[in-house]
Design a protein around this motif. Structure first.
Motif, short mmCIF file in Angstrom:
data_model
loop_
_atom_site.label_atom_id
_atom_site.label_comp_id
_atom_site.label_asym_id
_atom_site.label_seq_id
_atom_site.Cartn_x
_atom_site.Cartn_y
_atom_site.Cartn_z
N TRP A 110 59.54 40.11 -15.90
CA TRP A 110 60.83 40.34 -16.85
C TRP A 110 60.41 41.26 -17.98
N SER A 111 59.51 40.61 -18.71
CA SER A 111 58.97 41.32 -20.14
C SER A 111 58.28 42.63 -19.71
N GLY A 112 57.77 42.86 -18.68
CA GLY A 112 57.19 44.05 -18.33
C GLY A 112 58.31 45.14 -18.25
N TRP A 113 59.47 44.61 -17.53
CA TRP A 113 60.78 45.53 -17.38
C TRP A 113 61.28 45.72 -18.84
N THR A 124 56.64 59.55 -24.14
CA THR A 124 55.59 60.09 -23.04
C THR A 124 54.09 59.89 -23.39
N LEU A 125 53.18 59.82 -22.76
CA LEU A 125 51.87 59.65 -23.09
C LEU A 125 51.37 60.64 -24.21
N VAL A 126 50.44 60.10 -25.18
CA VAL A 126 50.07 60.84 -26.45
C VAL A 126 49.42 62.26 -25.81
N SER A 127 48.46 61.88 -24.96
CA SER A 127 47.53 63.02 -24.65
C SER A 127 48.17 63.98 -23.46
N LEU A 128 49.09 63.49 -22.72
CA LEU A 128 49.92 64.09 -21.58
C LEU A 128 51.40 64.06 -21.76
N PRO A 129 51.81 65.05 -22.81
CA PRO A 129 53.14 64.74 -23.02
C PRO A 129 54.22 64.82 -21.63
N SER A 130 53.67 65.41 -20.81
CA SER A 130 54.82 65.48 -19.53
C SER A 130 54.79 64.32 -18.64
N VAL A 131 54.07 63.27 -19.00
CA VAL A 131 54.08 62.05 -18.37
C VAL A 131 54.54 61.10 -19.10
N PRO A 132 55.82 60.26 -18.55
CA PRO A 132 56.48 59.27 -19.07
C PRO A 132 55.44 58.18 -19.39
N ALA A 133 55.77 57.59 -20.89
CA ALA A 133 55.04 56.33 -20.95
C ALA A 133 55.65 55.10 -20.09
N ALA A 134 56.87 55.03 -19.84
CA ALA A 134 57.31 54.21 -18.93
C ALA A 134 56.69 54.14 -17.41
N LEU A 135 56.23 55.35 -16.88
CA LEU A 135 55.52 55.42 -15.71
C LEU A 135 54.09 54.54 -15.83
N ALA A 136 53.38 54.70 -16.85
CA ALA A 136 52.25 54.26 -17.25
C ALA A 136 52.32 52.73 -17.29
N GLN A 137 53.36 52.25 -17.84
CA GLN A 137 53.62 50.61 -18.21
C GLN A 137 54.22 50.15 -17.14
N SER A 138 54.92 50.95 -16.07
CA SER A 138 55.59 50.23 -15.02
C SER A 138 54.62 49.22 -14.21
N ILE A 155 53.21 46.90 -15.17
CA ILE A 155 53.19 45.38 -15.90
C ILE A 155 54.48 44.86 -14.69
N PRO A 156 55.61 45.19 -14.34
CA PRO A 156 56.54 44.40 -13.71
C PRO A 156 56.15 44.69 -12.15
N ILE A 157 55.63 45.86 -11.62
CA ILE A 157 55.29 46.01 -10.61
C ILE A 157 54.27 45.13 -10.12
N GLY A 158 53.44 45.08 -10.80
CA GLY A 158 52.06 44.27 -10.68
C GLY A 158 52.41 42.66 -10.44
N ALA A 159 53.24 42.39 -11.14
CA ALA A 159 53.88 40.99 -11.40
C ALA A 159 54.47 40.52 -10.29
N VAL A 160 55.33 41.20 -9.65
CA VAL A 160 56.25 41.15 -8.36
C VAL A 160 55.10 41.02 -7.23
N LEU A 161 54.18 42.08 -7.32
CA LEU A 161 53.28 41.90 -6.26
C LEU A 161 52.36 40.68 -6.22
N PHE A 162 52.29 40.29 -7.49
CA PHE A 162 51.52 38.92 -7.46
C PHE A 162 52.48 37.81 -7.16
N ILE A 163 53.37 37.89 -7.32
CA ILE A 163 54.43 36.57 -6.63
C ILE A 163 54.45 36.90 -5.36
N ILE A 164 54.66 38.04 -4.72
CA ILE A 164 54.64 38.02 -3.33
C ILE A 164 53.62 37.53 -2.63
#
Length: 155
Positions: free
Chosen positions: A101-104, A114-128, A130-139
């Protein structure tokens, strides 16, 4: 069958992430030694390490390979053992539900950045991770619940 599919997915993901991290670090070091440092490799390597950690943790959970106190549950029997196992599993799942929930919330806040060094990459993609990994851990915990309850039982 579901457990096997999740295990294979996590194994492939961990191998791909590990290989990508190794390649990026070696290439980054090579470019730095050549005097033409890549501006993005530090940030990308850090992100890959986080992804590798979350996916690797989920794989370890699926294999029931995390640090624990098995002596306690092995000494208990019957309902007491079942209660302690269910309490521990519930606490782990509740913790990772809070992390998801916090990761979401983090992903939502980072929506337009976006990422500082790669402005074409959304920061949300990099931080996703957190919720994806937590859900995988629950599964993984839920898929391993039968094993957790069966450990220590007489065959």
């Amino acid at each position: 069958m579901l457990r096997t599919g999740v295990r294979r997915f996590l194994e492939v993901a961990v191998l791909v992430l590990l290989a990508a991290l190794a390649v990026i670090v070696v290439v980054g070091v090579g470019f730095r030694k050549a005097g033409a440092a890549l501006v993005w490799y530090d940030e990308v390597a850090s992100i890959l390490l986080a992804w590798l950690t979350y996916y690797g943790a989920a794989l370890a959970a699926l294999r029931r390979a995390h640090i624990g106190v098995p002596t306690l549950t092995q000494r208990l029997t019957g309902r007491a053992r079942t209660a302690v196992v269910l309490l521990a599993e519930s606490a782990i799942i509740a913790f990772f539900a809070a992390v998801a929930w916090s990761g979401w919330q983090v992903v939502r806040v980072l929506g337009g950045t976006t990422l500082v060094s790669l402005p074409s990459v959304p920061a949300a993609l990099a931080q996703s991770v957190i919720p994806i990994g937590a859900v995988l851990f629950i599964i993984a915990q839920l898929l391993g619940l039968r094993d957790a309850l069966a450990e220590g039982e007489e065959p």
